[in-house]
Design a protein around this motif. Structure first.
Motif, PDB file in Angstrom:
ATOM      1  N   ASP A  97       2.153  15.172 -12.926  1.00  0.00           N
ATOM      2  CA  ASP A  97       1.003  15.759 -13.833  1.00  0.00           C
ATOM      3  C   ASP A  97       0.910  17.364 -13.432  1.00  0.00           C
ATOM      4  N   ASP A  99       0.795  -1.264   0.085  1.00  0.00           N
ATOM      5  CA  ASP A  99      -0.048   0.056  -0.101  1.00  0.00           C
ATOM      6  C   ASP A  99       0.862   1.376  -0.093  1.00  0.00           C
ATOM      7  N   VAL A 108       2.437   1.917  -3.561  1.00  0.00           N
ATOM      8  CA  VAL A 108       1.203   2.247  -4.442  1.00  0.00           C
ATOM      9  C   VAL A 108       1.027   3.862  -3.983  1.00  0.00           C
ATOM     10  N   ALA A 109       0.886   4.279  -2.918  1.00  0.00           N
ATOM     11  CA  ALA A 109       0.584   5.596  -2.593  1.00  0.00           C
ATOM     12  C   ALA A 109       1.669   6.409  -2.954  1.00  0.00           C
ATOM     13  N   LYS A 134       3.252  10.561  -9.104  1.00  0.00           N
ATOM     14  CA  LYS A 134       2.490  10.935 -10.384  1.00  0.00           C
ATOM     15  C   LYS A 134       1.510  12.019 -10.513  1.00  0.00           C
ATOM     16  N   ARG A 135       1.011  12.400  -9.257  1.00  0.00           N
ATOM     17  CA  ARG A 135       0.274  13.548  -9.139  1.00  0.00           C
ATOM     18  C   ARG A 135       1.355  14.716  -9.213  1.00  0.00           C
ATOM     19  N   VAL A 191       3.924   6.058  -5.259  1.00  0.00           N
ATOM     20  CA  VAL A 191       3.831   6.292  -6.832  1.00  0.00           C
ATOM     21  C   VAL A 191       2.602   7.149  -7.247  1.00  0.00           C
ATOM     22  N   ARG A 192       1.523   6.968  -6.821  1.00  0.00           N
ATOM     23  CA  ARG A 192       0.545   7.926  -6.869  1.00  0.00           C
ATOM     24  C   ARG A 192       0.865   9.501  -6.673  1.00  0.00           C
ATOM     25  N   ASP A 193       1.417   9.521  -5.202  1.00  0.00           N
ATOM     26  CA  ASP A 193       2.009  10.839  -5.063  1.00  0.00           C
ATOM     27  C   ASP A 193       2.879  11.310  -6.041  1.00  0.00           C
TER      28      ASP A 193
END
Length: 113
Positions: free
Chosen positions: A88, A74, A77-78, A84-85, A80-82
């Protein structure tokens, strides 16, 4: 249609070429620039280029608990998402001014394009 008559096609082509060069330069800058996302108070960090390529993942030994792999998953994943944000946001701020020059419909600011 156009103030003063017909558009100067040579000028329009020159403007299009300049915009293309600016777009390529912005894309190259995004590919070189790195952003970092993290999770778990920095236990897991992910580094990503501005163009969205994951370039590094760091996991603190403190995050590794063999009896609780799900939490580590978890956190990865968190992180990598951070990242990616952040990538972006960087892309939007870098590419946004260039997209604005294209006119609202994505053409060259010309009616019908």
């Amino acid at each position: 249609m156009f103030p003063g008559g017909q558009p100067d096609m040579a000028q329009l082509l020159q403007q299009a070429q300049q915009m293309q060069q600016q777009l390529v330069a912005a894309q190259e800058e995004l590919a070189r620039t790195e952003v970092t996302g993290s999770a778990g108070g920095g236990l897991v960090t992910a580094t990503m280029t501005g163009s969205g390529e994951l370039s590094a993942l760091t996991i603190s030994p403190d995050a590794v608990d063999p009896s609780d792999v799900e939490t580590l998953q978890d956190l990865v994943v968190a992180a990598v998402r951070d990242a990616k944000r952040a990538a972006d946001e960087l892309a939007a701020s870098t590419m946004g001014p260039l997209a604005g020059g294209l006119g609202g419909g994505g053409g060259l600011g010309l009616p019908g394009l």
